[in-house]
Design a protein around this motif. Structure first.
Motif, mmCIF file in Angstrom:
data_model
loop_
_atom_site.group_PDB
_atom_site.id
_atom_site.type_symbol
_atom_site.label_atom_id
_atom_site.label_comp_id
_atom_site.label_asym_id
_atom_site.label_seq_id
_atom_site.Cartn_x
_atom_site.Cartn_y
_atom_site.Cartn_z
ATOM 1 N N LYS A 181 0.827 -1.212 0.000
ATOM 2 C CA LYS A 181 0.000 0.000 0.000
ATOM 3 C C LYS A 181 0.857 1.256 0.000
ATOM 4 C CE LYS A 181 -4.277 1.675 1.847
ATOM 5 N NZ LYS A 181 -5.493 1.259 2.585
ATOM 6 N N ARG A 182 1.986 1.202 0.703
ATOM 7 C CA ARG A 182 2.855 2.379 0.801
ATOM 8 C C ARG A 182 4.016 2.342 -0.191
ATOM 9 N NH1 ARG A 182 3.499 2.482 7.382
ATOM 10 N NH2 ARG A 182 1.306 2.072 7.868
ATOM 11 N N ASN A 183 4.082 1.252 -0.958
ATOM 12 C CA ASN A 183 5.166 1.078 -1.937
ATOM 13 C C ASN A 183 6.530 1.141 -1.244
ATOM 14 O OD1 ASN A 183 6.117 0.564 -4.536
ATOM 15 N ND2 ASN A 183 6.367 2.727 -5.005
ATOM 16 N N LEU A 184 6.620 0.464 -0.117
ATOM 17 C CA LEU A 184 7.858 0.391 0.651
ATOM 18 C C LEU A 184 8.159 -1.079 0.915
ATOM 19 C CD1 LEU A 184 7.112 3.153 3.317
ATOM 20 C CD2 LEU A 184 8.746 3.352 1.430
ATOM 21 N N TYR A 185 9.409 -1.485 0.692
ATOM 22 C CA TYR A 185 9.766 -2.892 0.846
ATOM 23 C C TYR A 185 11.118 -3.021 1.539
ATOM 24 C CZ TYR A 185 6.014 -3.387 -2.546
ATOM 25 O OH TYR A 185 4.797 -3.311 -3.173
ATOM 26 N N GLY A 186 11.377 -4.208 2.110
ATOM 27 C CA GLY A 186 12.698 -4.428 2.670
ATOM 28 C C GLY A 186 12.745 -4.980 4.081
ATOM 29 N N ILE A 187 11.625 -5.519 4.619
ATOM 30 C CA ILE A 187 11.668 -6.126 5.950
ATOM 31 C C ILE A 187 12.458 -7.433 5.893
ATOM 32 C CG2 ILE A 187 10.307 -7.159 7.817
ATOM 33 C CD1 ILE A 187 8.040 -5.302 7.157
ATOM 34 N N PHE A 188 13.345 -7.630 6.858
ATOM 35 C CA PHE A 188 14.074 -8.893 6.989
ATOM 36 C C PHE A 188 13.266 -9.856 7.865
ATOM 37 C CE2 PHE A 188 17.425 -5.792 6.147
ATOM 38 C CZ PHE A 188 18.224 -6.456 5.220
ATOM 39 N N PHE A 189 13.273 -11.145 7.492
ATOM 40 C CA PHE A 189 12.584 -12.181 8.267
ATOM 41 C C PHE A 189 13.583 -13.299 8.602
ATOM 42 C CE2 PHE A 189 9.235 -10.111 5.853
ATOM 43 C CZ PHE A 189 8.182 -10.028 6.755
ATOM 44 N N PRO A 190 14.467 -13.090 9.584
ATOM 45 C CA PRO A 190 15.477 -14.106 9.899
ATOM 46 C C PRO A 190 14.847 -15.393 10.430
ATOM 47 C CG PRO A 190 15.436 -12.402 11.580
ATOM 48 C CD PRO A 190 14.556 -11.920 10.480
ATOM 49 N N ASN A 191 15.523 -16.526 10.150
ATOM 50 C CA ASN A 191 15.030 -17.833 10.576
ATOM 51 C C ASN A 191 15.807 -18.405 11.760
ATOM 52 O OD1 ASN A 191 12.916 -18.387 8.535
ATOM 53 N ND2 ASN A 191 14.623 -18.208 7.103
ATOM 54 N N SER A 192 16.814 -17.677 12.230
ATOM 55 C CA SER A 192 17.600 -18.121 13.383
ATOM 56 C C SER A 192 18.261 -16.910 14.023
ATOM 57 C CB SER A 192 18.673 -19.125 12.945
ATOM 58 O OG SER A 192 19.625 -18.487 12.111
ATOM 59 N N ILE A 193 18.708 -17.081 15.268
ATOM 60 C CA ILE A 193 19.428 -16.000 15.941
ATOM 61 C C ILE A 193 20.735 -15.707 15.216
ATOM 62 C CG2 ILE A 193 20.646 -15.369 18.060
ATOM 63 C CD1 ILE A 193 18.468 -16.615 19.668
ATOM 64 N N THR A 194 21.367 -16.745 14.665
ATOM 65 C CA THR A 194 22.594 -16.551 13.899
ATOM 66 C C THR A 194 22.338 -15.647 12.691
ATOM 67 O OG1 THR A 194 23.433 -18.730 14.534
ATOM 68 C CG2 THR A 194 24.426 -17.701 12.598
ATOM 69 N N GLU A 195 21.238 -15.899 11.998
ATOM 70 C CA GLU A 195 20.894 -15.051 10.838
ATOM 71 C C GLU A 195 20.537 -13.644 11.291
ATOM 72 O OE1 GLU A 195 17.853 -14.961 6.984
ATOM 73 O OE2 GLU A 195 17.774 -16.639 8.408
ATOM 74 N N LEU A 196 19.840 -13.545 12.423
ATOM 75 C CA LEU A 196 19.493 -12.235 12.978
ATOM 76 C C LEU A 196 20.760 -11.435 13.258
ATOM 77 C CD1 LEU A 196 17.605 -10.127 14.307
ATOM 78 C CD2 LEU A 196 17.707 -11.496 16.397
ATOM 79 N N LYS A 197 21.747 -12.054 13.910
ATOM 80 C CA LYS A 197 23.002 -11.369 14.217
ATOM 81 C C LYS A 197 23.737 -10.948 12.952
ATOM 82 C CE LYS A 197 24.185 -13.192 18.772
ATOM 83 N NZ LYS A 197 25.194 -13.937 19.565
ATOM 84 N N ARG A 198 23.687 -11.817 11.931
ATOM 85 C CA ARG A 198 24.358 -11.469 10.666
ATOM 86 C C ARG A 198 23.725 -10.236 10.039
ATOM 87 N NH1 ARG A 198 22.936 -12.151 5.768
ATOM 88 N NH2 ARG A 198 21.328 -13.701 6.209
ATOM 89 N N ILE A 199 22.396 -10.176 10.060
ATOM 90 C CA ILE A 199 21.682 -9.012 9.502
ATOM 91 C C ILE A 199 22.049 -7.753 10.287
ATOM 92 C CG2 ILE A 199 19.404 -7.964 9.173
ATOM 93 C CD1 ILE A 199 18.352 -10.858 8.745
ATOM 94 N N LEU A 200 22.107 -7.870 11.608
ATOM 95 C CA LEU A 200 22.437 -6.716 12.445
ATOM 96 C C LEU A 200 23.863 -6.230 12.213
ATOM 97 C CD1 LEU A 200 20.804 -7.861 15.810
ATOM 98 C CD2 LEU A 200 20.014 -5.999 14.333
ATOM 99 N N ASP A 201 24.742 -7.151 11.902
ATOM 100 C CA ASP A 201 26.156 -6.804 11.747
ATOM 101 C C ASP A 201 26.501 -6.310 10.338
ATOM 102 O OD1 ASP A 201 26.661 -7.491 14.356
ATOM 103 O OD2 ASP A 201 27.329 -9.527 13.886
ATOM 104 N N GLU A 202 25.637 -6.549 9.364
ATOM 105 C CA GLU A 202 25.931 -6.157 7.978
ATOM 106 C C GLU A 202 25.976 -4.661 7.823
ATOM 107 O OE1 GLU A 202 22.912 -8.117 5.705
ATOM 108 O OE2 GLU A 202 24.093 -9.957 5.470
#
Length: 202
Positions: A181-202
């Motif tokens: 609706k707002r034409n905005l994209y880019g939410i991350f959906f991590p599947n593990s804490i390891t992936e979450l940490k990687r996203i945070l550190d990028e």
């Protein structure tokens, strides 16, 4: 205009998530029983305020802020072990603050070791300039912040256990509907804490 919207957002706590908003403003140059009517797109208001507001209420930068939900949501839709999972997630994130839901029935995790709690009454607009990442299970702020390319938006729906998979799908569909609706994209959906940490550190 932005100053007015900022004052309005503080007084109301948030702006309607979709559709148009109509404000009735008292015009001091007219008699008391006359009003000036103005209508603005809520998306225009939201994006411009988030982009242009320079206030840093916490006077801090590069924070990972978790926006919490309500006890009722957790009790109805998440399995009992999810509270421990949420606490584990919080304790594994560096430079982390927790912002409880503004409702009185908010979820306040216990046994968090290195996290500071932000008052539940502080609006998101006062916090956005402190954020490096916005983290939540279902909050609309995950979409609100997407207009800011310097802030990551991270959804935790895959890191907690659900009583009802349909509710998990509903949350994801709700966020995807708002993004479209707002034409905005880019939410991350991590599947593990390891992936979450990687996203945070990028």
């Amino acid at each position: 205009i932005l100053k007015f919207f900022f004052k309005l957002s503080i007084s109301l706590g948030k702006v309607s998530s979709d559709g148009n908003i109509t404000f009735v403003l008292n015009n001091v140059n007219q008699s008391k029983n006359k009003f000036q009517l103005s209508s603005y797109s809520s998306n225009f208001i939201r994006n411009n305020v988030i982009h242009n507001l320079k206030i840093n209420y916490l006077n801090k930068y590069n924070l990972n802020i978790i926006f919490g939900g309500t006890k009722l949501f957790n009790e109805n839709f998440l399995k009992k072990n999810s509270e421990n999972k949420i606490i584990n997630i919080i304790n594994n994130i560096d430079n982390c603050y927790y912002k409880p839901h503004p409702n009185k029935d908010n979820f306040n995790p216990i046994d968090i070791t290195k996290v500071k709690i932000i008052s539940s009454s502080i609006p998101f607009l006062l916090l956005v300039n402190s954020c490096k990442s916005v983290i939540s299970i279902s909050s609309a702020v995950l979409v609100d912040v997407l207009s800011r390319k310097d802030v990551k938006s991270i959804c935790l729906i895959n890191l907690v256990d659900w009583n009802n998979v349909k509710e998990k799908e509903r949350v994801k569909n709700y966020l995807e509907m708002l993004m479209k609706k707002r034409n905005l994209y880019g939410i991350f959906f991590p599947n593990s804490i390891t992936e979450l940490k990687r996203i945070l550190d990028e």
